[in-house]
Design a protein around this motif. Structure first.
Motif, PDB file in Angstrom:
ATOM      1  N   ASP A  64      -0.586 -36.015   2.891  1.00 14.70           N
ATOM      2  CA  ASP A  64      -0.063 -34.649   2.912  1.00 14.70           C
ATOM      3  C   ASP A  64       1.052 -34.455   3.934  1.00 14.70           C
ATOM      4  O   ASP A  64       1.709 -33.411   3.932  1.00 14.70           O
ATOM      5  CB  ASP A  64      -1.194 -33.644   3.159  1.00 14.70           C
ATOM      6  CG  ASP A  64      -1.833 -33.802   4.532  1.00 14.70           C
ATOM      7  OD1 ASP A  64      -1.473 -34.750   5.248  1.00 14.70           O
ATOM      8  OD2 ASP A  64      -2.701 -32.987   4.887  1.00 14.70           O
ATOM      9  N   ASP A  65       1.271 -35.431   4.812  1.00 11.95           N
ATOM     10  CA  ASP A  65       2.364 -35.340   5.786  1.00 11.95           C
ATOM     11  C   ASP A  65       2.758 -36.752   6.189  1.00 11.95           C
ATOM     12  O   ASP A  65       1.955 -37.477   6.786  1.00 11.95           O
ATOM     13  CB  ASP A  65       1.933 -34.535   7.018  1.00 11.95           C
ATOM     14  CG  ASP A  65       3.117 -34.124   7.893  1.00 11.95           C
ATOM     15  OD1 ASP A  65       4.215 -34.691   7.712  1.00 11.95           O
ATOM     16  OD2 ASP A  65       2.940 -33.233   8.745  1.00 11.95           O
ATOM     17  N   ALA A  66       3.994 -37.147   5.854  1.00 11.62           N
ATOM     18  CA  ALA A  66       4.472 -38.496   6.170  1.00 11.62           C
ATOM     19  C   ALA A  66       5.051 -38.583   7.571  1.00 11.62           C
ATOM     20  O   ALA A  66       5.318 -39.692   8.052  1.00 11.62           O
ATOM     21  CB  ALA A  66       5.514 -38.939   5.150  1.00 11.62           C
ATOM     22  N   THR A  67       5.276 -37.454   8.244  1.00 14.07           N
ATOM     23  CA  THR A  67       5.815 -37.451   9.614  1.00 14.07           C
ATOM     24  C   THR A  67       4.918 -36.589  10.504  1.00 14.07           C
ATOM     25  O   THR A  67       5.350 -35.547  11.004  1.00 14.07           O
ATOM     26  CB  THR A  67       7.262 -36.928   9.630  1.00 14.07           C
ATOM     27  OG1 THR A  67       7.289 -35.605   9.067  1.00 14.07           O
ATOM     28  CG2 THR A  67       8.176 -37.852   8.846  1.00 14.07           C
ATOM     29  N   PRO A  68       3.673 -36.975  10.718  1.00 12.04           N
ATOM     30  CA  PRO A  68       2.757 -36.151  11.504  1.00 12.04           C
ATOM     31  C   PRO A  68       3.010 -36.320  12.999  1.00 12.04           C
ATOM     32  O   PRO A  68       3.767 -37.187  13.447  1.00 12.04           O
ATOM     33  CB  PRO A  68       1.385 -36.671  11.099  1.00 12.04           C
ATOM     34  CG  PRO A  68       1.638 -38.120  10.805  1.00 12.04           C
ATOM     35  CD  PRO A  68       3.020 -38.192  10.213  1.00 12.04           C
TER      36      PRO A  68
END
Length: 552
Positions: A142-146
Motif C-alpha cells: 500500500d506504500d512503496a516509499t514508507p
C-alpha cells in the motif's frame, strides 16, 4: 599386589565411571530445517553444542552461502545426575548458486560438525498474468516509499487456473524489516485475459526498522495440481507446480527532523466524543467516552492516551478497548476510552480537549488530532438526609419538676439496660476466649502479600517483537515483571535463565550501541518463547513459637 585392571570389580567400577563421565564430553551436531530448496530460498542451519562454550567458526560457509541472520540460546539439563549445558546456534543461509552444495564441517571448540549435503534446485520461473500461466503470484504494497516504523500493508495473491491438490505458499521477511501475517486467507475468483482464475489472498504487515532500500523477497509457491488425461495415462494424474513472483523494492524514508514525538507515522487519525454527560452533580461520577481511529498503525504502535485536565474535578481513566482490522490492504486500529469525571464544586467546568500529535505520511507533514473543549454545568450535590431512628422515643421523658412522672417512653429504659448487660457479658466471654487461644504466627508466604499484576503478558511481547520498536520491546519486557522493573539493569538481575539475560543484553546493545536489531529480535524470540522466568524470592521461615505479646 594384584593390579586393579585384572580384578573384575575394579574393571566394572572403571566402566561405570567412564560411562557416567561420557555425557560431560563436548558433543556437537548440525542439521538443516529443510532439504532440498530452490535458488533464492533460505535455509536454517542449527548447530547444537553440549559442553563446548565456543561459537562455531562460520568462515567456511562464506564461499557458497550468504549469512543473513544469527541467533543463539543456552539451556541446562541433567544427564545421569550431572548438569550439562547445551548451546544452540541458528544461522539463516541463502545459497549463492544452484546444484549439489555441501555445508562444510564447522569447528566448534575442539570438535567439528559433520558435513551436510544440500540440493539447491534452479529458481522457479517468474509467472505473470500477461503470460496466461496456469499459476502465478502477485505482491501488492500500500506504500512503496514508507517511513521508518510505518505500518505497510502487503497483500500476496495466488492465482491458479487448474485444480490444486496440495501446495505451500511462502513469503520471507526482508532484511531490516519485520513481517507479520494478519488474519486468515481469503478465497475468491477473478477473470483475467478471458480466463477464470481461483484466487487466494494472504495479508501481511510490514514494519521497516531502518531507512534505505528494503527489498521484499519474491514469493514462492510449490505444489501439485490435477493433470489432464495424458497425465492420468502416463503417471498418477498429478503434476508439479513451482512458480515464483517478482520481488518488491521499498524506499524507506528516515524520520524527519523536528517530527512530533513520540513518532507516530499514520495515514489518518480521527478522534471524537461518542458520549458526554448531560447532567452533572458535585461528588457524582459522570462518564465521558472518546473514540479514535488510526489508519496505517497497529495497537502496539499507538502511544498511551492522555488524561484530560479538568480544573475543579477529578478524572479517572478506564482500560482502553481496542479493535484491530485490515481494510483494503491497510491496517486500522479503533479504540474506545472511557473517563469518569467527579466534580468537587458546583458551577461551570471546562474539559480540555485532548490532542494527539502524529505524522501524515501522505502529506509529509506534522498534524495533531484534537478534540474540542467540552463545557460542563455542575449542579450542587443533593443535601444529605438527617439520620433518624424509626420509632424513637421523645426526648422529654420526665414530667414537670418534682412530680417524677414519666411522660413518654415508659417501659423502654429497663429493656435497654438488659440489652446492654447482655452485650457486656458477650464481649467479656469473647475476650476471655481470645486471651486463652494460642497466638498464630503471621503468615510470611506469598499469599499474605499480593503482588501487583504485571502490566504486560506474553502476547504483548510477541506483538512488540513482530511490529513494535526496540524501545517498545524493552518497555513490554519490564512490564511483564511483578512489580515492573525500573530499567533493563533490574530486569537482567531478576531474570533467571542465562539465555534470557543474554537476549536482553543484545537488546540493550542494539538500542544504545552498535548492536544488530534483527539479531536481538531473534535472540529475544528464542529465549522468551515460553515467557520470562524470574528468580524466586526467599521466603522467611515461620516462627517456631508464638510471639511473646500476642496482638490485641
Amino acid at each position: 599386589m594384584k593390579a586393579w585392571w585384572r580384578h573384575p570389580i575394579g574393571v566394572l567400577m572403571w566402566l561405570v565411571l567412564a560411562l557416567a563421565a561420557w555425557p560431560a564430553q563436548a558433543q556437537v551436531e548440525a542439521r538443516l530445517d529443510r532439504n532440498p530448496i530452490d535458488l533464492g530460498d533460505t535455509v536454517a542451519l542449527t548447530v547444537q553444542s553440549t559442553g563446548a562454550a565456543s561459537a562455531p567458526d562460520l568462515t567456511p560457509l562464506m564461499q557458497d552461502f550468504e549469512l543473513l541472520d544469527q541467533s543463539s540460546g543456552r539451556s541446562f539439563e541433567m544427564i545421569n545426575g550431572a548438569s550439562a549445558s547445551r548451546v544452540t546456534y541458528q544461522i539463516t543461509l541463502r545459497p549463492r548458486r544452484e546444484g549439489n552444495l555441501v555445508i562444510p564441517a564447522l569447528q566448534v571448540g575442539k570438535q567439528r560438525t559433520a558435513p551436510i549435503a544440500l540440493t539447491v534446485r534452479p529458481a522457479p520461473p517468474v509467472a505473470t498474468r500477461a503470460g496466461n500461466a496456469d499459476v502465478f503470484l502477485e505482491t501488492e504494497v500500500d506504500d512503496a516509499t514508507p517511513y521508518v516504523q510505518q505500518s505497510v500493508g502487503v497483500v500476496l495473491r495466488l492465482f491458479y487456473g487448474v485444480p490444486l491438490v496440495s501446495g505451500e505458499l511462502d513469503l520471507d521477511a526482508p532484511d531490516g524489516a519485520v513481517l507479520q501475517k494478519i488474519g486468515d486467507d481469503v478465497q475468491g475468483s477473478r477473470e483475467i485475459n478471458g480466463r477464470r482464475y481461483n484466487l487466494i489472498e494472504r495479508r501481511f504487515l510490514l514494519v521497516p526498522e531502518r531507512s534505505g532500500t528494503v527489498t521484499l523477497p519474491a514469493p514462492r509457491f510449490n505444489g501439485r495440481g490435477a493433470g489432464g488425461w495424458f497425465d492420468d495415462l502416463v503417471g498418477n494424474g498429478r503434476r508439479e507446480l513451482r512458480v515464483a513472483g517478482a520481488p518488491r523494492a521499498l524506499v524507506v524514508r528516515a524520520q524527519p527532523p523536528g517530527a512530533p514525538q513520540p513518532w507516530l507515522p499514520l495515514r489518518d487519525l480521527r478522534v471524537r466524543y461518542v458520549g458526554a454527560p448531560t447532567a452533572v452533580r458535585v461528588g457524582e461520577a459522570a462518564t465521558l467516552v472518546v473514540e479514535g481511529v488510526a489508519e496505517g498503525a497497529t495497537r502496539a504502535q499507538l502511544p498511551e492516551m492522555p488524561v484530560p485536565s479538568v480544573p475543579g474535578a477529578q478524572v479517572f481513566a478506564e482500560p482502553i478497548q481496542y479493535d484491530e482490522t485490515f481494510t483494503d490492504g491497510t491496517s486500522q486500529v479503533k479504540w474506545t476510552q472511557r473517563y469518569a469525571v467527579v466534580p468537587d464544586r458546583p458551577g461551570r467546568l471546562m474539559v480540555s480537549g485532548l490532542g494527539i500529535p502524529w505524522w501524515d505520511v501522505a502529506a509529509s507533514a506534522a498534524k495533531t488530532a484534537r478534540l474540542p473543549d467540552l463545557p460542563l454545568q455542575v449542579a450542587a450535590g443533593a443535601p444529605a438526609p438527617a439520620a433518624t431512628v424509626p420509632g424513637a422515643a421523645p426526648t422529654t421523658l420526665i414530667g414537670p419538676a418534682g412530680d417524677g412522672r414519666v411522660l413518654a417512653g415508659d417501659g423502654v429504659w429497663p429493656w435497654l439496660a438488659v440489652a446492654f448487660a447482655v452485650l457486656w457479658l458477650i464481649t467479656l466471654v469473647w475476650a476471655l476466649q481470645r486471651r486463652r487461644a494460642p497466638a498464630t504466627a503471621p503468615a510470611h508466604d506469598g499469599a499474605a502479600r499480593t503482588a501487583p499484576a504485571p502490566r504486560h503478558a506474553l502476547p504483548d511481547l510477541k506483538r512488540a517483537l513482530d511490529t513494535g520498536s526496540l524501545d517498545e520491546v524493552g518497555e513490554v519486557l519490564r512490564g511483564m515483571a511483578s512489580p515492573p522493573a525500573a530499567d533493563l539493569d533490574e530486569l537482567v538481575r531478576r531474570l533467571q535463565p542465562p539465555a534470557q539475560r543474554d537476549a536482553v543484553e543484545q537488546l540493550r546493545r542494539a538500542r544504545w550501541a552498535d548492536g544488530d536489531g534483527s539479531a536481538a529480535r531473534g535472540a529475544l524470540r528464542t529465549a522468551f518463547t515460553d515467557g520470562p522466568r524470574w528468580h524466586e524470592e526467599v521466603t522467611p521461615p515461620r516462627a517456631p513459637l508464638p510471639p511473646l505479646y500476642p496482638p490485641a
